[in-house]
Design a protein around this motif. Structure first.
Motif, PDB file in Angstrom:
ATOM      1  N   GLN A 155      10.694  32.014  35.292  1.00 20.38           N
ATOM      2  CA  GLN A 155      10.699  31.587  33.893  1.00 20.38           C
ATOM      3  C   GLN A 155      10.833  32.782  32.961  1.00 20.38           C
ATOM      4  OE1 GLN A 155       6.989  29.477  33.888  1.00 20.38           O
ATOM      5  NE2 GLN A 155       7.885  27.565  34.651  1.00 20.38           N
ATOM      6  N   MET A 156      10.207  33.901  33.326  1.00 13.15           N
ATOM      7  CA  MET A 156      10.339  35.114  32.523  1.00 13.15           C
ATOM      8  C   MET A 156      11.786  35.627  32.523  1.00 13.15           C
ATOM      9  SD  MET A 156       7.423  35.818  31.116  1.00 13.15           S
ATOM     10  CE  MET A 156       7.432  34.027  30.845  1.00 13.15           C
ATOM     11  N   ARG A 157      12.508  35.294  33.587  1.00 10.94           N
ATOM     12  CA  ARG A 157      13.927  35.680  33.683  1.00 10.94           C
ATOM     13  C   ARG A 157      14.847  34.584  33.179  1.00 10.94           C
ATOM     14  NH1 ARG A 157      10.879  38.338  37.067  1.00 10.94           N
ATOM     15  NH2 ARG A 157      11.424  40.438  37.776  1.00 10.94           N
ATOM     16  N   LYS A 158      14.243  33.544  32.571  1.00  8.97           N
ATOM     17  CA  LYS A 158      14.981  32.435  31.950  1.00  8.97           C
ATOM     18  C   LYS A 158      15.894  31.709  32.939  1.00  8.97           C
ATOM     19  CE  LYS A 158      14.727  34.640  27.428  1.00  8.97           C
ATOM     20  NZ  LYS A 158      13.477  33.945  27.109  1.00  8.97           N
ATOM     21  N   THR A 159      15.408  31.531  34.168  1.00 14.20           N
ATOM     22  CA  THR A 159      16.122  30.734  35.163  1.00 14.20           C
ATOM     23  C   THR A 159      15.982  29.269  34.790  1.00 14.20           C
ATOM     24  OG1 THR A 159      15.520  32.369  36.832  1.00 14.20           O
ATOM     25  CG2 THR A 159      16.327  30.247  37.633  1.00 14.20           C
ATOM     26  N   ASP A 160      17.058  28.468  34.945  1.00 15.04           N
ATOM     27  CA  ASP A 160      16.979  27.063  34.537  1.00 15.04           C
ATOM     28  C   ASP A 160      16.018  26.287  35.433  1.00 15.04           C
ATOM     29  OD1 ASP A 160      18.458  25.359  36.669  1.00 15.04           O
ATOM     30  OD2 ASP A 160      19.876  26.985  36.283  1.00 15.04           O
ATOM     31  N   ALA A 161      15.545  25.158  34.937  1.00 10.72           N
ATOM     32  CA  ALA A 161      14.454  24.415  35.569  1.00 10.72           C
ATOM     33  C   ALA A 161      14.791  23.962  36.985  1.00 10.72           C
ATOM     34  CB  ALA A 161      14.077  23.208  34.709  1.00 10.72           C
ATOM     35  N   LYS A 162      15.998  23.441  37.193  1.00 11.83           N
ATOM     36  CA  LYS A 162      16.372  22.937  38.516  1.00 11.83           C
ATOM     37  C   LYS A 162      16.423  24.075  39.533  1.00 11.83           C
ATOM     38  CE  LYS A 162      17.910  19.921  41.534  1.00 11.83           C
ATOM     39  NZ  LYS A 162      18.114  20.792  42.691  1.00 11.83           N
ATOM     40  N   ALA A 163      17.031  25.197  39.160  1.00 11.04           N
ATOM     41  CA  ALA A 163      17.110  26.342  40.060  1.00 11.04           C
ATOM     42  C   ALA A 163      15.713  26.893  40.349  1.00 11.04           C
ATOM     43  CB  ALA A 163      17.994  27.434  39.467  1.00 11.04           C
ATOM     44  N   THR A 164      14.848  26.896  39.316  1.00  5.00           N
ATOM     45  CA  THR A 164      13.477  27.366  39.497  1.00  5.00           C
ATOM     46  C   THR A 164      12.737  26.511  40.516  1.00  5.00           C
ATOM     47  OG1 THR A 164      13.319  28.301  37.274  1.00  5.00           O
ATOM     48  CG2 THR A 164      11.239  27.687  38.356  1.00  5.00           C
ATOM     49  N   GLN A 165      12.857  25.184  40.374  1.00  2.69           N
ATOM     50  CA  GLN A 165      12.183  24.279  41.308  1.00  2.69           C
ATOM     51  C   GLN A 165      12.671  24.494  42.736  1.00  2.69           C
ATOM     52  OE1 GLN A 165      12.702  20.123  40.378  1.00  2.69           O
ATOM     53  NE2 GLN A 165      11.236  19.448  41.923  1.00  2.69           N
ATOM     54  N   ASP A 166      13.969  24.656  42.908  1.00  2.00           N
ATOM     55  CA  ASP A 166      14.535  24.872  44.244  1.00  2.00           C
ATOM     56  C   ASP A 166      14.045  26.182  44.841  1.00  2.00           C
ATOM     57  OD1 ASP A 166      15.894  22.500  43.999  1.00  2.00           O
ATOM     58  OD2 ASP A 166      17.823  23.424  43.459  1.00  2.00           O
ATOM     59  N   LYS A 167      14.044  27.245  44.029  1.00  2.00           N
ATOM     60  CA  LYS A 167      13.624  28.559  44.532  1.00  2.00           C
ATOM     61  C   LYS A 167      12.133  28.573  44.871  1.00  2.00           C
ATOM     62  CE  LYS A 167      17.141  31.239  42.035  1.00  2.00           C
ATOM     63  NZ  LYS A 167      17.756  31.913  43.178  1.00  2.00           N
ATOM     64  N   VAL A 168      11.321  27.853  44.075  1.00  2.00           N
ATOM     65  CA  VAL A 168       9.892  27.786  44.355  1.00  2.00           C
ATOM     66  C   VAL A 168       9.651  27.128  45.709  1.00  2.00           C
ATOM     67  CG1 VAL A 168       7.721  26.664  43.687  1.00  2.00           C
ATOM     68  CG2 VAL A 168       9.095  27.846  41.966  1.00  2.00           C
ATOM     69  N   MET A 169      10.345  26.022  45.975  1.00  2.00           N
ATOM     70  CA  MET A 169      10.154  25.332  47.249  1.00  2.00           C
ATOM     71  C   MET A 169      10.675  26.180  48.417  1.00  2.00           C
ATOM     72  SD  MET A 169       8.345  22.889  46.456  1.00  2.00           S
ATOM     73  CE  MET A 169       8.186  22.353  48.161  1.00  2.00           C
ATOM     74  N   GLN A 170      11.757  26.905  48.201  1.00  4.47           N
ATOM     75  CA  GLN A 170      12.267  27.805  49.247  1.00  4.47           C
ATOM     76  C   GLN A 170      11.244  28.894  49.571  1.00  4.47           C
ATOM     77  OE1 GLN A 170      16.041  29.273  47.825  1.00  4.47           O
ATOM     78  NE2 GLN A 170      16.984  27.232  47.821  1.00  4.47           N
ATOM     79  N   ALA A 171      10.621  29.427  48.525  1.00 10.40           N
ATOM     80  CA  ALA A 171       9.622  30.479  48.728  1.00 10.40           C
ATOM     81  C   ALA A 171       8.399  29.928  49.460  1.00 10.40           C
ATOM     82  CB  ALA A 171       9.213  31.080  47.384  1.00 10.40           C
TER      83      ALA A 171
END
Length: 367
Positions: free
Chosen positions: A103-119
């Motif tokens: 979010q600090m890097r202003k990643t869009d919401a859908k990409a953020t959700q996907d990356k969080v689950m990948q992590a």
């Protein structure tokens, strides 16, 4: 080795008259796991802080991926940081904690959700996404801190004693987890610890530091089997250090006399060691052969021998240790070690034993 993505040249830091880090140069290869190891006050945390941008150097340069970041802010360095105390936000869920750097890097919401689950999948904790840090164990919190660090895929991850707060069993498990994640991501890791076993287990290379300088840099095997100083031999692992004198040399191998009694051969990797020079003979406990007879005379296969009195026996679990006093004036006590077996030790305290070693297992160190 791959090209360097972290280059340190002549980096130093002082606090008044105290030299926290003497001028230091170091290249870390892309994808390498480098451990900064050393006693308290050795400079390892100072070096990590300078790389992270949490402190500024007095001189020198830091380059990350070819870019000079010496005086840049931490967020300009393409690094991630994992601390010993986890540093998770207690009022945020696990998913929100991991999403924060995106979010600090202003990643869009859908990409953020996907990356969080990948992590979360990477650290094997997808089921705790909606929990709060207080609802997790220490090991789970540390894995979430790892996930938050790697979710934005920094080119370098810095770890400051991340396992120090965990018990031994959990720490051993987390060592394997971090190594697994490192292999899967291929990210460069610079890891600070004072735990020798942890450094030996996890590292591609170890940078052993002392008094603000690099004492030796190399693979775990380099430092363990070929220490370049008495400090390195004494700090990393358990070692016997005997006073000896070089009486002859042929290539990497020297003839030595130990306290003027035991004679034999040892390896010497320092080219300046010459005849007549006093050295320390390093013998690892597991490389000392124990004989029932006191007369363990050196033969063509042995590097040397001596006799000693058994003063104590200690079973540490997988290994049994014998503590011995050599029959040589003013000689330091010795430790021999071998795998514990179900029949127990056949030795008795007070017994005189013979000790021998192979030349390839002994190292003569200038000092």
């Amino acid at each position: 080795m791959s090209a360097s993505n972290l280059q340190i040249a002549g980096l130093s830091k002082r606090y008044g008259d105290f030299v926290a880090l003497a001028p230091t140069s170091l290249d870390v290869a892309e994808g390498e796991f480098l451990t900064l190891l050393g006693p308290s006050g050795s400079g390892k945390t100072t070096l990590l802080s300078l790389i992270a941008g949490l402190a500024l150097p007095d001189e020198g340069q830091i380059r990350i991926n070819g870019v000079d970041v010496t005086y840049g802010a931490p967020y300009e360095r393409d690094i991630g940081m994992v601390f010993q105390n986890y540093a998770l936000f207690p009022h945020m869920t696990v998913a929100q904690n991991i999403a924060f750097p995106l979010q600090m890097r202003k990643t869009d919401a859908k990409a953020t959700q996907d990356k969080v689950m990948q992590a979360l999948e990477m650290v094997h904790l997808p089921h705790v996404a909606q929990r709060y840090p207080r609802e997790l164990s220490g090991g789970q919190q540390q894995r979430i801190a790892l996930a938050r660090c790697m979710v934005y895929r920094p080119s370098i991850i810095l770890m400051d004693e991340p396992l120090g707060a965990l018990d031994k069993k959990l720490r051993d498990h987390m060592q394997l987890e971090i190594k697994r994640i490192h292999r899967e991501l291929g990210t460069t890791i610079v890891y600070v610890t004072h735990d020798q076993e942890e450094a030996m287990t996890m590292s591609d290379r170890i940078c052993l530091m002392n008094a603000g300088s690099i004492a030796q840099l190399g693979t775990p095997a380099d430092l363990y089997f070929r220490p370049n100083s008495v400090f390195v031999a004494d700090f990393l692992g358990e070692s016997n250090l005997l006073d000896a004198v070089v009486t002859g040399r042929a290539g990497d191998q020297v003839q030595i006399s130990v306290q003027g009694v035991a004679k034999g051969e040892a390896m010497a990797y320092d080219p300046v060691i010459a005849n007549g020079k006093p050295v320390k003979l390093m013998l690892r406990p597991q490389n000392l052969r124990v004989h029932d007879s006191a007369s363990a005379d050196s033969d063509s296969s042995n590097g040397g021998s001596l006799s000693a009195k058994l003063t104590d026996i200690m079973v540490t679990g997988s290994m049994t240790k014998l503590y011995l006093e050599p029959h040589t004036a003013n000689a330091a006590p010795l430790v021999a070690a071998f795998p514990t077996n179900r029949f127990g030790s056949q030795y008795e305290v007070g017994q005189t034993l013979g000790l021998s070693w192979l030349a390839a297992d002994a190292v003569a160190i200038a000092g």
